[in-house]
Design a protein around this motif. Structure first.
Motif, PDB file in Angstrom:
ATOM      1  N   UNK A 278       0.834  -1.199   0.000  1.00 37.14           N
ATOM      2  CA  UNK A 278       0.000   0.000   0.000  1.00 37.14           C
ATOM      3  C   UNK A 278       0.874   1.256   0.000  1.00 37.14           C
ATOM      4  N   UNK A 279       0.370   2.359  -0.541  1.00 40.07           N
ATOM      5  CA  UNK A 279       1.059   3.642  -0.352  1.00 40.07           C
ATOM      6  C   UNK A 279       0.920   4.104   1.097  1.00 40.07           C
ATOM      7  N   UNK A 280       1.888   4.860   1.582  1.00 40.38           N
ATOM      8  CA  UNK A 280       1.843   5.386   2.945  1.00 40.38           C
ATOM      9  C   UNK A 280       1.856   6.912   2.865  1.00 40.38           C
ATOM     10  N   UNK A 281       0.785   7.546   3.332  1.00 42.26           N
ATOM     11  CA  UNK A 281       0.688   9.001   3.351  1.00 42.26           C
ATOM     12  C   UNK A 281       0.952   9.469   4.787  1.00 42.26           C
ATOM     13  N   UNK A 282       1.912  10.374   4.945  1.00 37.91           N
ATOM     14  CA  UNK A 282       2.296  10.764   6.304  1.00 37.91           C
ATOM     15  C   UNK A 282       2.313  12.276   6.472  1.00 37.91           C
ATOM     16  N   UNK A 313      -6.273  -3.120   3.774  1.00 38.11           N
ATOM     17  CA  UNK A 313      -6.605  -3.348   2.376  1.00 38.11           C
ATOM     18  C   UNK A 313      -5.400  -2.967   1.522  1.00 38.11           C
ATOM     19  N   UNK A 314      -4.870  -3.906   0.722  1.00 41.85           N
ATOM     20  CA  UNK A 314      -3.669  -3.599  -0.062  1.00 41.85           C
ATOM     21  C   UNK A 314      -3.890  -2.537  -1.134  1.00 41.85           C
ATOM     22  N   UNK A 315      -5.149  -2.219  -1.424  1.00 38.35           N
ATOM     23  CA  UNK A 315      -5.448  -1.224  -2.455  1.00 38.35           C
ATOM     24  C   UNK A 315      -5.773   0.155  -1.872  1.00 38.35           C
ATOM     25  N   UNK A 316      -5.703   0.282  -0.559  1.00 35.94           N
ATOM     26  CA  UNK A 316      -6.026   1.552   0.091  1.00 35.94           C
ATOM     27  C   UNK A 316      -4.799   2.054   0.859  1.00 35.94           C
ATOM     28  N   UNK A 317      -4.579   3.362   0.891  1.00 31.02           N
ATOM     29  CA  UNK A 317      -3.376   3.889   1.554  1.00 31.02           C
ATOM     30  C   UNK A 317      -3.431   3.773   3.075  1.00 31.02           C
ATOM     31  N   UNK A 318      -2.254   3.767   3.664  1.00 30.67           N
ATOM     32  CA  UNK A 318      -2.106   3.850   5.118  1.00 30.67           C
ATOM     33  C   UNK A 318      -1.816   5.306   5.466  1.00 30.67           C
ATOM     34  N   UNK A 319      -2.509   5.821   6.454  1.00 30.31           N
ATOM     35  CA  UNK A 319      -2.369   7.233   6.830  1.00 30.31           C
ATOM     36  C   UNK A 319      -1.636   7.318   8.171  1.00 30.31           C
ATOM     37  N   UNK A 326      -1.625  19.914  22.673  1.00 35.37           N
ATOM     38  CA  UNK A 326      -1.975  20.095  24.087  1.00 35.37           C
ATOM     39  C   UNK A 326      -0.999  19.366  25.004  1.00 35.37           C
ATOM     40  N   UNK A 327       0.293  19.594  24.760  1.00 37.65           N
ATOM     41  CA  UNK A 327       1.360  19.003  25.569  1.00 37.65           C
ATOM     42  C   UNK A 327       1.380  17.474  25.517  1.00 37.65           C
ATOM     43  N   UNK A 328       0.883  16.930  24.413  1.00 34.83           N
ATOM     44  CA  UNK A 328       0.947  15.491  24.198  1.00 34.83           C
ATOM     45  C   UNK A 328       1.561  15.202  22.827  1.00 34.83           C
ATOM     46  N   UNK A 329       2.330  14.121  22.763  1.00 35.95           N
ATOM     47  CA  UNK A 329       2.749  13.594  21.479  1.00 35.95           C
ATOM     48  C   UNK A 329       1.653  12.616  21.042  1.00 35.95           C
ATOM     49  N   UNK A 330       1.062  12.891  19.889  1.00 36.73           N
ATOM     50  CA  UNK A 330      -0.032  12.064  19.374  1.00 36.73           C
ATOM     51  C   UNK A 330       0.396  11.501  18.023  1.00 36.73           C
ATOM     52  N   UNK A 331       0.389  10.188  17.910  1.00 39.63           N
ATOM     53  CA  UNK A 331       0.767   9.528  16.659  1.00 39.63           C
ATOM     54  C   UNK A 331      -0.288   8.484  16.317  1.00 39.63           C
ATOM     55  N   UNK A 332      -0.875   8.608  15.136  1.00 36.04           N
ATOM     56  CA  UNK A 332      -1.915   7.660  14.732  1.00 36.04           C
ATOM     57  C   UNK A 332      -1.550   7.000  13.410  1.00 36.04           C
ATOM     58  N   UNK A 333      -1.953   5.735  13.274  1.00 37.64           N
ATOM     59  CA  UNK A 333      -1.759   4.966  12.041  1.00 37.64           C
ATOM     60  C   UNK A 333      -3.118   4.382  11.666  1.00 37.64           C
ATOM     61  N   UNK A 334      -3.579   4.709  10.458  1.00 32.87           N
ATOM     62  CA  UNK A 334      -4.903   4.273  10.008  1.00 32.87           C
ATOM     63  C   UNK A 334      -4.783   3.443   8.742  1.00 32.87           C
ATOM     64  N   UNK A 335      -5.473   2.316   8.729  1.00 31.77           N
ATOM     65  CA  UNK A 335      -5.564   1.509   7.513  1.00 31.77           C
ATOM     66  C   UNK A 335      -7.026   1.171   7.236  1.00 31.77           C
ATOM     67  N   UNK A 336      -7.330   0.888   5.981  1.00 34.06           N
ATOM     68  CA  UNK A 336      -8.670   0.480   5.587  1.00 34.06           C
ATOM     69  C   UNK A 336      -8.718  -1.048   5.511  1.00 34.06           C
ATOM     70  N   UNK A 389     -16.284   0.326   9.667  1.00 31.21           N
ATOM     71  CA  UNK A 389     -16.300   0.144   8.216  1.00 31.21           C
ATOM     72  C   UNK A 389     -16.025   1.461   7.509  1.00 31.21           C
ATOM     73  N   UNK A 390     -16.568   2.551   8.037  1.00 33.20           N
ATOM     74  CA  UNK A 390     -16.460   3.847   7.369  1.00 33.20           C
ATOM     75  C   UNK A 390     -15.086   4.489   7.564  1.00 33.20           C
ATOM     76  N   UNK A 391     -14.587   4.488   8.791  1.00 31.12           N
ATOM     77  CA  UNK A 391     -13.354   5.224   9.108  1.00 31.12           C
ATOM     78  C   UNK A 391     -12.099   4.367   9.056  1.00 31.12           C
ATOM     79  N   UNK A 392     -12.252   3.057   8.953  1.00 31.18           N
ATOM     80  CA  UNK A 392     -11.088   2.187   8.963  1.00 31.18           C
ATOM     81  C   UNK A 392     -10.642   1.881  10.387  1.00 31.18           C
ATOM     82  N   UNK A 393      -9.438   1.368  10.508  1.00 34.00           N
ATOM     83  CA  UNK A 393      -8.875   1.022  11.818  1.00 34.00           C
ATOM     84  C   UNK A 393      -7.738   1.967  12.149  1.00 34.00           C
TER      85      UNK A 393
END
Length: 404
Positions: A278-282, A313-319, A326-336, A389-393
């Motif tokens: 998959x492509x990875x968009x960061x 999903x191998x046909x959908x990008x990973x975000x 707010x004084x937090x390090x926030x890191x998220x990884x989303x896949x479909x 289903x709508x937003x992915x994991x």
């Protein structure tokens, strides 16, 4: 011919009843590529094979002895340290050593088996007629197995002596169960998950040897082998961390000074992009240096991305979205892909958790998310998951942003 009353023969019996000793030796051989692996009882004046895995016809079976002075294991026993020799001919210390010449090996590793009373019982060792690379992960693997063998020998002695009080006996039973479970889990993974990428690389090398392969096909084979090696590296790293945690060491965090984490995260994303289908968009927005362990947070992101690649999903990008809020390090990884059921989500961060609803080819090691969660906890943070289903994991790390 040894007498049946020879006391050292008891060591052979003790090792023979160690659960999965054959699998342990095979796993050590797989990790190093060495053809002969053995558990040896080593004393001041004796060296005896207690168990062996021999694919190079070295010729030692349980009960066979060598002159202890002619072995390097006696040096391991004396120094209480690991000795590794990837290539005898290129070793300043062992190039002219009599032992490699006598027994005809070019690579060697030996780890002391140290009992709970701090005595040296023997060694877990391996050798091969050809040079073999011995990396840090292989050394850790041998060390962990040597500890497991030592624990099993301690357990056998405790049972034989029968001197524990009732409360101590219960504690010993729990330790035995924990050790048995660790051993079974450890062997199961090495025997399955680690062998798969090794087999993929071996198959790829064989196909590359065929002269009629087109440049495009060769490039595809190289990419597949890179993916397999990346997977093997992640398996070994997570496995070592898990085993260290079970043996009491826990997840180590080294954060002596503030550091710019953005380049660390970009490097990890770049490595995954090389092997992901998959492509990875960061997006990374970290305006200041933070106090954190860069290696561990890189490992955490790598595990989350590896999970997204395996289950998305191998046909959908990973975000990937990483920022300070707010004084937090926030890191998220989303896949479909197929949503994770709520009952499965509850166990995702437990060791050896696998989604049995996934097809077998997508079932992961079951340690990546566990190790990631432990790294987050070590930084006083946590990882949450949402899936639809709508937003992915989406897996999201939140931890305090400790500025410079």
């Amino acid at each position: 011919m040894l007498s049946e009353n020879d006391p050292i023969l008891e060591s052979v019996r003790q090792v023979e009843v160690v659960s999965d000793i054959t699998m342990i030796l095979e796993a050590c051989g797989t990790a190093t590529g060495m053809g002969f692996v053995a558990v040896a009882r080593v004393t001041e004046d004796r060296w005896m094979t207690c168990a062996s895995h021999d694919q190079v016809n070295f010729g030692l079976t349980p009960g066979d002895e060598l002159d202890v002075a002619s072995t390097i294991c006696c040096e391991v026993r004396a120094g209480r340290n690991i000795i590794t020799i990837p290539d005898v001919e290129n070793s300043n210390i062992y190039r002219d050593h009599p032992t490699p010449r006598r027994y005809g090996f070019q690579s060697y590793i030996s780890v002391p088996i140290i009992r709970s009373d701090d005595s040296i019982w023997g060694t877990l060792c391996a050798l091969d007629p050809a040079p073999r690379e011995i990396d840090a992960e292989a050394e850790q693997l041998f060390t962990i197995f040597a500890r497991l063998i030592a624990r099993e020998l301690d357990r056998q002695d405790e049972i034989t002596m029968g001197r524990q009080e009732i409360s101590a006996g219960r504690a010993s039973l729990q330790t035995e169960r924990d050790t048995a479970r660790l051993r079974e889990e450890f062997i199961a993974i090495v025997g399955h998950d680690l062998r798969n990428p090794i087999a993929a690389v071996t198959s790829g090398l064989r196909m590359l040897e065929k002269p009629n392969r087109s440049p495009e096909h060769r490039a595809m084979l190289v990419l597949e082998m890179q993916r397999a090696l990346t997977r093997a590296s992640q398996i070994i790293t997570n496995l070592m961390d898990f085993a260290r945690g079970r043996l009491g060491a826990g997840i180590e965090v080294n954060a002596p000074a503030p550091i710019n984490l953005a380049p660390i995260f970009r490097d990890v994303i770049g490595e995954i992009e090389q092997v992901a289908s998959q492509p990875v968009h960061s997006s990374i927005d970290l305006p200041r240096a933070l106090v954190a362990d860069p290696q561990r947070l890189g490992q955490l992101l790598s595990n989350l991305l590896g999970n997204a690649v395996a289950h998305g999903d191998p046909n959908q990008p990973i975000i990937v979205d990483i920022s300070e809020r707010d004084d937090e390090l926030v890191a998220s990884v989303t896949n479909q892909g197929t949503p994770i059921p709520p009952d499965v989500q509850a166990s995702l961060f437990q060791p050896f958790s696998r989604n049995e609803n996934k097809q077998k080819s997508l079932r992961g090691l079951g340690l990546g998310l566990y190790i990631a969660s432990q790294i987050a906890l070590a930084h006083r943070g946590q990882i949450d998951v949402s899936s639809s289903e709508e937003a992915g994991t989406t897996f999201t790390l939140r931890m305090p942003a400790n500025p410079a």
